[in-house]
Design an enzyme around this catalytic site. Structure first.
Site, short mmCIF file in Angstrom:
data_model
loop_
_atom_site.label_atom_id
_atom_site.label_comp_id
_atom_site.label_asym_id
_atom_site.label_seq_id
_atom_site.Cartn_x
_atom_site.Cartn_y
_atom_site.Cartn_z
N TYR A 1 13.24 2.59 7.19
CA TYR A 1 12.87 3.63 6.23
C TYR A 1 14.02 4.62 6.06
O TYR A 1 14.60 5.09 7.04
CB TYR A 1 11.63 4.38 6.69
CG TYR A 1 10.35 3.59 6.60
CD1 TYR A 1 10.29 2.35 5.99
CD2 TYR A 1 9.16 4.11 7.13
CE1 TYR A 1 9.11 1.65 5.92
CE2 TYR A 1 7.97 3.42 7.06
CZ TYR A 1 7.95 2.18 6.45
OH TYR A 1 6.76 1.47 6.38
N LEU B 1 -3.08 4.36 -2.04
CA LEU B 1 -3.16 4.84 -3.43
C LEU B 1 -2.48 3.88 -4.40
O LEU B 1 -2.17 4.24 -5.53
CB LEU B 1 -2.54 6.24 -3.54
CG LEU B 1 -3.19 7.30 -2.64
CD1 LEU B 1 -2.47 8.63 -2.78
CD2 LEU B 1 -4.67 7.46 -2.97
N ALA B 2 -2.25 2.64 -3.94
CA ALA B 2 -1.65 1.61 -4.79
C ALA B 2 -0.35 2.12 -5.43
O ALA B 2 -0.17 2.07 -6.65
CB ALA B 2 -2.63 1.12 -5.85
N SER B 3 0.54 2.62 -4.57
CA SER B 3 1.86 3.14 -5.01
C SER B 3 1.72 4.27 -6.03
O SER B 3 2.57 4.45 -6.90
CB SER B 3 2.72 2.02 -5.59
OG SER B 3 2.86 0.95 -4.70
N LEU C 1 -0.77 4.65 -8.29
CA LEU C 1 -1.66 4.35 -9.41
C LEU C 1 -2.99 5.08 -9.26
O LEU C 1 -3.54 5.61 -10.23
CB LEU C 1 -1.92 2.84 -9.49
CG LEU C 1 -1.17 2.03 -10.56
CD1 LEU C 1 -1.59 0.58 -10.47
CD2 LEU C 1 -1.43 2.58 -11.95
N LEU C 2 -3.52 5.11 -8.03
CA LEU C 2 -4.84 5.68 -7.81
C LEU C 2 -4.83 7.21 -7.71
O LEU C 2 -5.86 7.80 -7.42
CB LEU C 2 -5.48 5.06 -6.57
CG LEU C 2 -5.95 3.61 -6.77
CD1 LEU C 2 -6.26 2.93 -5.44
CD2 LEU C 2 -7.16 3.57 -7.69
#
Length: 330
Positions: free
Chosen positions: A57, A206-208, A210-211
């Protein structure tokens, strides 16, 4: 903050914890040490006691680990640190997974963070062939005997990898993608995880982004952002980016989700609360590139429970828009 048991580690972890893939800034941007420190402090001030990082990372190997290590030593609270190893291997294939290489990765992580032991080390999405090699998993028993790690976990792309991995007795946790747009883990895997007392760490909740409900068809992403360059899995598993679904299709599904929760302005909190409704889940590790995102994520624990009618609507939207294209892949 509420706390849950992390499987057979018997560690009590904050149900909303912190992932640090982009803790030093947005994906692809230079690492911002001051920003990372602010985010980490905000999380722990809010009750977070579990921080997940990895040796890869940051824009350079170990940047996130160094920030986490420095931070942990600056606080008096007990903070559990999890890292990952394996993705530095090049080529990243089964043959490269040699015990000596993995040992060095773990020892290097400890050195960078200035820690004597890791509360949790996780194999970082290894090829599935690795799960058929006991000698890889036996290494971590030796590292535990030496005091360099306390627990072994696995981070996986697919449910089949999770199910195979938890056959090894020394695997205590599984980190897996699970969200409103990636529901398959809630079937057989969650059942088996509970049966074997496996801690479930949910990533990409959060789906990258999207959510969060904040994106539109005109939203743009930087050149170094995986949401720009990895939509088709060009650089790593496609499922890590927008949970593997078509971006525009995801936007349609998000619009329908907003209609199901008209009283909740913050869809991100709803998405996290939905995950917390599954008792197999030990914790969620949403990332953050700004302090405000941490504050928002931590607020998810306190919003109203999702009703059975709302859950049914979420499932209907998943079935209508998402399931066909992702369910059997991951």
């Amino acid at each position: 903050m509420k706390y849950r048991k992390l499987g057979k580690t018997n560690i009590e972890v904050s149900e909303i914890s912190l992932g640090t893939w982009q803790v030093g800034g947005k994906w692809g941007e230079p690492f911002d040490w001051a920003s990372a420190d602010r985010i980490l402090n905000e999380a722990v001030d809010g009750g977070v006691n579990f921080i997940d990082t990895a040796d890869v990372y940051g824009n350079e190997v170990g940047e996130s680990e160094k920030a986490v290590g420095k931070f942990v030593k600056s606080r008096s609270e007990k903070i559990y640190v999890a890292s990952k190893c394996g993705r530095q291997l090049n080529p990243h294939n089964n043959e490269a997974y040699k015990p000596a290489a993995l040992r060095k990765f773990v020892e290097d992580s400890l050195s960078r963070m200035g820690l004597e032991t890791l509360d949790l080390i996780q194999l970082h999405c290894p090829p599935i062939e690795v799960y058929y090699r006991p000698e890889v998993f036996e290494l971590f028993d030796r590292l535990k005997d030496e005091g360099k790690i306390q627990n072994l976990g696995i981070s996986v792309e697919k449910v089949e990898e999770a199910l195979k991995g938890i056959e090894f007795e020394n695997v205590t946790t599984v980190q897996i993608i699970f969200n409103m747009f990636r529901q398959r883990p809630s079937e057989l895997f969650f059942e088996q995880a509970k049966k074997k007392d496996i801690g479930v760490i949910v990533r990409v909740p959060l789906a990258s982004g999207l959510l969060t409900g904040k994106f539109t068809k005109d939203s743009s992403f930087g050149e170094g952002d995986h949401r720009q360059f990895n939509r088709n899995g060009e650089h790593f598993d496609k499922g890590e980016t927008f949970s593997g679904i078509d971006y525009n299709l995801g936007l349609k599904a998000v619009d329908e989700l907003k209609a199901v929760f008209p009283q909740q302005e913050n869809l991100a909190q709803v998405a996290l609360k939905w995950i917390l409704g599954f008792d197999a889940v030990s914790c969620i590790i949403p990332g953050a590139s700004r302090v405000e995102q941490v504050t928002s994520n931590l607020g998810a624990s306190g919003i109203p429970e999702i009703s059975s009618e709302q859950n049914a609507a979420v499932n209907r939207i998943y079935t209508q828009y998402i399931k066909k294209s992702v369910h059997q892949i991951w």
